[in-house]
Design an enzyme around this catalytic site. Structure first.
Site, mmCIF file in Angstrom:
data_model
loop_
_atom_site.group_PDB
_atom_site.id
_atom_site.type_symbol
_atom_site.label_atom_id
_atom_site.label_comp_id
_atom_site.label_asym_id
_atom_site.label_seq_id
_atom_site.Cartn_x
_atom_site.Cartn_y
_atom_site.Cartn_z
ATOM 1 N N GLY A 6 0.797 -1.225 0.000
ATOM 2 C CA GLY A 6 0.000 0.000 0.000
ATOM 3 C C GLY A 6 0.825 1.269 0.000
ATOM 4 O O GLY A 6 0.293 2.341 0.277
ATOM 5 N N GLY A 8 1.706 3.168 -2.204
ATOM 6 C CA GLY A 8 1.175 4.193 -3.100
ATOM 7 C C GLY A 8 0.089 5.033 -2.445
ATOM 8 O O GLY A 8 -0.365 6.028 -3.014
ATOM 9 N N THR A 53 -1.191 -2.840 -8.465
ATOM 10 C CA THR A 53 -1.169 -2.788 -7.010
ATOM 11 C C THR A 53 -1.300 -1.335 -6.586
ATOM 12 O O THR A 53 -1.191 -0.426 -7.394
ATOM 13 C CB THR A 53 0.148 -3.346 -6.424
ATOM 14 N N CYS A 54 -1.481 -1.131 -5.297
ATOM 15 C CA CYS A 54 -1.462 0.229 -4.758
ATOM 16 C C CYS A 54 -0.106 0.472 -4.095
ATOM 17 O O CYS A 54 -0.002 1.147 -3.089
ATOM 18 C CB CYS A 54 -2.620 0.455 -3.800
ATOM 19 N N SER A 55 0.922 -0.110 -4.691
ATOM 20 C CA SER A 55 2.285 0.005 -4.184
ATOM 21 C C SER A 55 3.170 0.700 -5.209
ATOM 22 O O SER A 55 2.949 0.587 -6.408
ATOM 23 C CB SER A 55 2.847 -1.390 -3.906
#
Length: 91
Positions: A6, A8, A53-55
């Protein structure tokens, strides 16, 4: 643990940086490779998978895709801009 760090979303979730431990990215990478491989196994012939992803971490993005594609040459990486243009009917 979630399947993504996470990172990001740090602007909205600054506590993430305090929760991550040094080995977390390696563990997340292994999980994400397994998830993507399982998803590809469910694709219909000619189907498409979108991995996101939210990375912001390479270990959770490019490195996952590279590892999966290295072991599955029947799949290929496509430029999403090209794909989206085709969906919109652009040439």
């Amino acid at each position: 643990m979630f399947p993504c760090s996470g990172t990001g979303t740090l602007a909205r979730n600054p506590e993430i940086k305090w929760k991550l431990k040094p080995g977390d990215l390696d563990d997340l990478h292994v999980r994400q490779v397994a998830i993507l491989r399982a998803a590809l196994g469910q694709l219909a012939p000619g189907g498409r998978a979108v991995y996101s992803t939210c990375s912001l971490e390479r270990e959770e993005n490019e490195a996952v895709v590279e590892e999966v594609l290295r072991d599955a040459p029947e799949y290929q990486l496509r430029d999403s801009r090209e794909e989206l243009g085709q969906l919109r009917g652009e040439r």
